[in-house]
Design an enzyme around this catalytic site. Structure first.
Site, mmCIF file in Angstrom:
data_model
loop_
_atom_site.group_PDB
_atom_site.id
_atom_site.type_symbol
_atom_site.label_atom_id
_atom_site.label_comp_id
_atom_site.label_asym_id
_atom_site.label_seq_id
_atom_site.Cartn_x
_atom_site.Cartn_y
_atom_site.Cartn_z
ATOM 1 N N ARG A 61 0.797 -1.246 0.000
ATOM 2 C CA ARG A 61 0.000 0.000 0.000
ATOM 3 C C ARG A 61 0.822 1.284 0.000
ATOM 4 O O ARG A 61 0.281 2.340 0.306
ATOM 5 C CB ARG A 61 -0.952 0.044 1.208
ATOM 6 C CG ARG A 61 -1.853 -1.178 1.342
ATOM 7 C CD ARG A 61 -2.985 -1.145 0.371
ATOM 8 N NE ARG A 61 -3.977 -2.189 0.656
ATOM 9 C CZ ARG A 61 -4.501 -2.983 -0.281
ATOM 10 N NH1 ARG A 61 -4.118 -2.862 -1.551
ATOM 11 N NH2 ARG A 61 -5.398 -3.884 0.029
ATOM 12 N N ASN A 90 -0.751 -2.139 -7.358
ATOM 13 C CA ASN A 90 -1.917 -1.250 -7.240
ATOM 14 C C ASN A 90 -1.749 -0.217 -6.127
ATOM 15 O O ASN A 90 -2.547 -0.113 -5.217
ATOM 16 C CB ASN A 90 -3.209 -2.054 -7.045
ATOM 17 C CG ASN A 90 -3.192 -2.921 -5.808
ATOM 18 O OD1 ASN A 90 -2.127 -3.238 -5.288
ATOM 19 N ND2 ASN A 90 -4.363 -3.291 -5.331
ATOM 20 N N HIS A 230 -3.691 -16.554 -6.964
ATOM 21 C CA HIS A 230 -4.798 -16.999 -6.094
ATOM 22 C C HIS A 230 -5.838 -17.921 -6.747
ATOM 23 O O HIS A 230 -7.011 -17.559 -6.896
ATOM 24 C CB HIS A 230 -5.513 -15.826 -5.434
ATOM 25 C CG HIS A 230 -5.717 -14.590 -6.275
ATOM 26 N ND1 HIS A 230 -6.301 -14.615 -7.513
ATOM 27 C CD2 HIS A 230 -5.399 -13.290 -6.032
ATOM 28 C CE1 HIS A 230 -6.346 -13.383 -7.990
ATOM 29 N NE2 HIS A 230 -5.801 -12.564 -7.116
ATOM 30 N N ASN A 276 -11.328 -11.258 -2.859
ATOM 31 C CA ASN A 276 -11.423 -11.498 -4.287
ATOM 32 C C ASN A 276 -10.169 -12.218 -4.773
ATOM 33 O O ASN A 276 -9.089 -11.677 -4.616
ATOM 34 C CB ASN A 276 -11.569 -10.154 -5.019
ATOM 35 C CG ASN A 276 -11.938 -10.335 -6.465
ATOM 36 O OD1 ASN A 276 -12.378 -11.411 -6.866
ATOM 37 N ND2 ASN A 276 -11.749 -9.311 -7.263
ATOM 38 N N ASP A 303 -1.428 -12.981 -0.677
ATOM 39 C CA ASP A 303 -2.360 -11.925 -1.082
ATOM 40 C C ASP A 303 -2.721 -11.054 0.127
ATOM 41 O O ASP A 303 -3.867 -10.619 0.295
ATOM 42 C CB ASP A 303 -3.617 -12.494 -1.738
ATOM 43 C CG ASP A 303 -4.414 -11.418 -2.505
ATOM 44 O OD1 ASP A 303 -3.942 -10.268 -2.582
ATOM 45 O OD2 ASP A 303 -5.505 -11.739 -3.007
#
Lengths: 435, 330
Positions: A61, A90, A230, A276, A303
């Site tokens: 992050r 991301n 995943h 997800n 993840d």
């Protein structure tokens, strides 16, 4: 630098040995090493020594996040036995150019707890429209070897083909988040019996499987390496098994939460279980466990997805997807794979260190414990029991799906390049190594 | 003795004896509503908050009326927007309502599980009544439907009153239409089968959820077949929830005309049903889509009666949840 003599640890092979760590390397491995002067001796009777764990899939992050940073995420990693983590792209700004991946890499080096390997975005801004500057990221100081739009599927088959082809030039891999976007519009949980009852829009298994099927065929066609993030369904496992039997160069990961939990967890509408791809059925969990044991799924990746409290303290539909996992990955794998007899400790070393390092082309990580090798290793106490209290985790976020659950085993020591980052179960403030 | 009702979140919360007790209480409430003075002092001093994130004039007014007839203080609150990004979080709203002394919160929300979240969050001590959450549950709708059915069965058998003490054992109900997006269907399948009814769901396959095969209802794709095979006591037409339907893939069925032909209730289909079979609809109706005006306004339609019974049922639920009583008031 402090030297460490680890007495009587059980290696992944099952042998009991002493290990001497000196000057960043494993100096010696022997059944009995006399304590040298000035070495800190660790009684490792009953502990398992593993190569430092390598995570191919985390979200740290930074830049741009709330809460978790490269430092806090690195500390969580060290607490979980990791010595290397891959940080997904991301971030804000997105890790889609050399400047950003270099910054993340430098933040990791400054933190000093683990090797932070930035993952580069496949597409500019993760928008799935055109390739990001892949070569520039590969040639940068961060030396990116894993590219992924994780969180988004590289849906356009032409873009996926180009990415698979282009990354061959620097021996990198495309890690695909397999999710057919049209089949998953508004999806909130696994589509099945539970979603029908709860009235939560379903995320069908076929949305994952159809993309994996397409991508293994593309990888075969252009002769490229593909990694599947995943994996969560039995159908995906069957496609991967078929692809590997054809000699397609595909690898795959499974998360600890997909090894442990099912869609039944959604029944209380607690968004801590919203993730997800979603938690799947019992049958899918059985399939991914078998696949990991069998090698059809190559590795475990966490993840690790920290979120601020307010992103989870709300209606399921409005909550963020994702859960933290770095500090509980090894105990979960111990519980579901080792205690159950599906895997040995050698398999754990292979799936959580050796192969993830190989997929990410990380040198100096994941190799077996051998004299002369870098002192990246962890000591795990399989007999320890502890209950997960999210407020006591090193990650800055509290969205742990195993909060309140008893963990089977605890990481007690982690050594990164010969430095203790975790000492007797406590994170070390670097610069203040224990004497 | 039946268990005390602390919240009403789902029709699944009720076992048969509890459900019968709620219906019996509703029957007593209905009786008071035929008196000249309709207002009862039962909930004087209690505060009921209607927290409606989704527009629903009929359900909100029904709950408001029910609470007022029991002399509760009623606050209605319709927050603008409901996501974290759009405005105040659900948590903050509920903390605020708690601080204002809400004894019960009646919540309607677009998100499935919102009522469950409030009841289990620890954010409020208030009793929670689910007035419809997303695609999940709408227990008071199911209760009023069951109440309406029970009443007509009792009258048909020549029983006095509204069938006090009885369940729906052996009743055959056909529920038709957009099951996928329907909290009414989910709540009714649960409650009607708990009460002993046999439920048949009829819908095009695109409007049945994956997983429906585990429900306690039979499913079929043909309305004509369902009418013929089950000889129903009631058909419940579901609203085609155009506002909830994804346009992806061109929609869930080819055209309104085709839907109406395959799944609409018209006089022709009515004619193949028993003369005393009931026509039900939770409203608001799409006249000309799932139901023709002739069917909606015909003699066998109990659509308007459903609305009236809704007030009695909601009075009963508010009474039971707020007083912790176990059955009908003496």
């Amino acid at each position: 630098m402090t030297s460490y003599l680890i007495k009587n640890a059980q290696l992944p092979t099952g042998e009991h040995q002493d290990l001497l760590l000196d000057n960043g390397s494993i100096h010696a491995i022997n059944p009995h090493i006399p304590p040298p002067k000035h070495a800190h001796t660790i009684d490792a009777d009953g502990l398992i020594a593993l190569p430092g764990l390598v995570d191919l899939h985390t979200h740290l992050r930074e830049p741009g996040g709330h809460g978790e940073t490269v430092l806090t995420g690195s500390r969580a990693a060290a607490a979980g036995g990791f010595t290397c983590v891959h940080a997904m792209a991301n971030t804000f700004p997105v890790q889609d150019r050399a400047g950003v991946v270099d910054q993340v890499h430098a933040l990791g080096e400054r933190a000093g707890y683990v090797e932070v390997r930035p993952v580069g975005a496949v597409s500019e801004g993760l928008e799935g429209e055109k390739l990001a500057g892949l070569a520039a990221m590969a040639r940068s100081a961060a030396a990116v070897r894993v590219f992924s739009d994780d969180g988004h599927c590289v849906f356009d088959p032409v873009l996926m083909r180009r990415a698979l082809e282009y990354t061959k030039a620097f021996d990198a891999v495309v890690a695909q988040h397999a999710q057919e976007p049209r089949l998953t519009e508004g999806s909130l949980m696994h589509e099945g019996v539970v979603s029908a009852e709860l009235g939560l829009t379903g995320w069908p298994a076929v949305a994952e499987e159809s993309i994996i099927a397409r991508d293994v065929l593309l990888a075969e066609h252009v002769g490229s390496r593909l990694h599947v993030c995943h994996v969560s369904t039995r159908g995906s496992v069957e496609i991967l098994r078929w692809a590997k039997s054809r000699g397609i160069d595909v690898t795959a990961e499974v998360t600890p939460h997909h090894l442990l939990l099912t869609d039944e967890c959604a029944r209380g509408y607690d968004p801590v279980f919203k993730v997800n791809p979603p938690l799947r059925s019992d049958d899918d969990v059985a399939a991914v466990r078998e696949a990991l044991a069998e090698g059809v799924i190559d590795i475990v990746a966490t993840d690790h997805a920290p979120h601020p409290t307010e992103a989870k303290e709300c209606e399921w539909a409005h909550a963020a997807f994702g859960m933290v996992g770095l500090e509980t990955a090894l105990p979960i794998v111990h519980e579901v794979m080792v205690t159950s007899g599906l895997m040995t400790w050698a398999d754990v070393a292979r799936t959580m260190a050796e192969l993830p390092a190989r997929i990410g082309r990380v040198t100096g990580q994941g190799a077996g414990l051998a004299p002369g090798g870098p002192a990246n290793l962890t000591l795990f106490d399989p007999a320890a029991r502890w209950v997960v209290d999210p407020t006591r985790l090193a990650t800055a976020s509290q969205n742990s799906p195993v909060r309140g659950r008893e963990m089977q085993g605890k990481t007690l020591w982690t050594f990164f390049r010969g430095v203790a980052t975790l000492a007797d179960g406590e994170l070390v403030d670097l610069g203040e190594e224990p004497s | 003795m039946t268990a005390v009702l602390t919240h009403l979140l789902s029709a699944r919360d009720l076992d048969r004896s509890q459900a019968v007790a709620v219906l019996d209480t509703a029957a007593h409430m209905a009786e008071t509503q035929s008196r000249e003075i309709k207002k009862l002092p039962t909930l004087r001093g209690r505060t009921v908050v209607n927290l409606f994130y989704e527009d629903s004039t009929r359900t909100r007014i029904s709950f408001e009326t029910a609470a007022k007839r029991l002399s509760a203080d009623v606050l209605s609150f319709a927050p603008k927007g409901s996501s974290v990004s759009k405005g105040e979080s659900l948590k903050d709203t509920v903390l605020t309502l708690g601080a204002m002394g809400a004894d019960a919160i009646v919540i309607r929300h677009q998100a499935s599980g919102a009522a469950h979240l409030l009841a289990h969050s620890g954010w409020t001590e208030a009793r929670i009544i689910n007035a419809g959450d997303g695609l999940h549950q709408h227990p008071t709708q199911a209760l009023l439907d069951a109440f309406t059915l029970r009443r007509h069965r009792a009258h048909a058998k020549g029983m006095e009153g509204d069938g006090l003490g009885s369940d729906l054992e052996g009743a055959r109900v056909v529920i038709v239409g957009d099951v996928l997006h329907s909290r009414v269907a989910r709540a009714n399948v649960d409650l009607l089968t708990t009460l002993g009814a046999e439920v048949t769901l009829v819908a095009p396959p695109t409007l049945l959820p994956v997983g429906v095969e585990t429900w306690s209802a039979r499913t079929t794709y043909s309305l004509d077949e369902a009418i013929e095979e089950t000889d129903p006591d009631a058909v419940m037409m579901l609203r085609v929830q155009l506002e909830r339907m994804s346009r992806a893939g061109g929609g869930f069925f080819p055209s309104h005309a085709e839907y109406q032909r395959e799944y609409g209730l018209d006089t022709k289909r009515l004619g193949r049903m028993r003369p005393d079979a009931l026509v039900m609809h939770p409203g608001p109706m799409n006249r000309g889509l799932e139901i023709t005006s002739a069917a909606a306004d015909g003699q066998r339609s109990v659509v308007v009666e459903q609305v009236a019974n809704g007030v009695a049922v909601r009075m009963a639920v508010l009474y039971l949840v707020l007083t912790g009583a176990e059955g009908g008031p003496s």
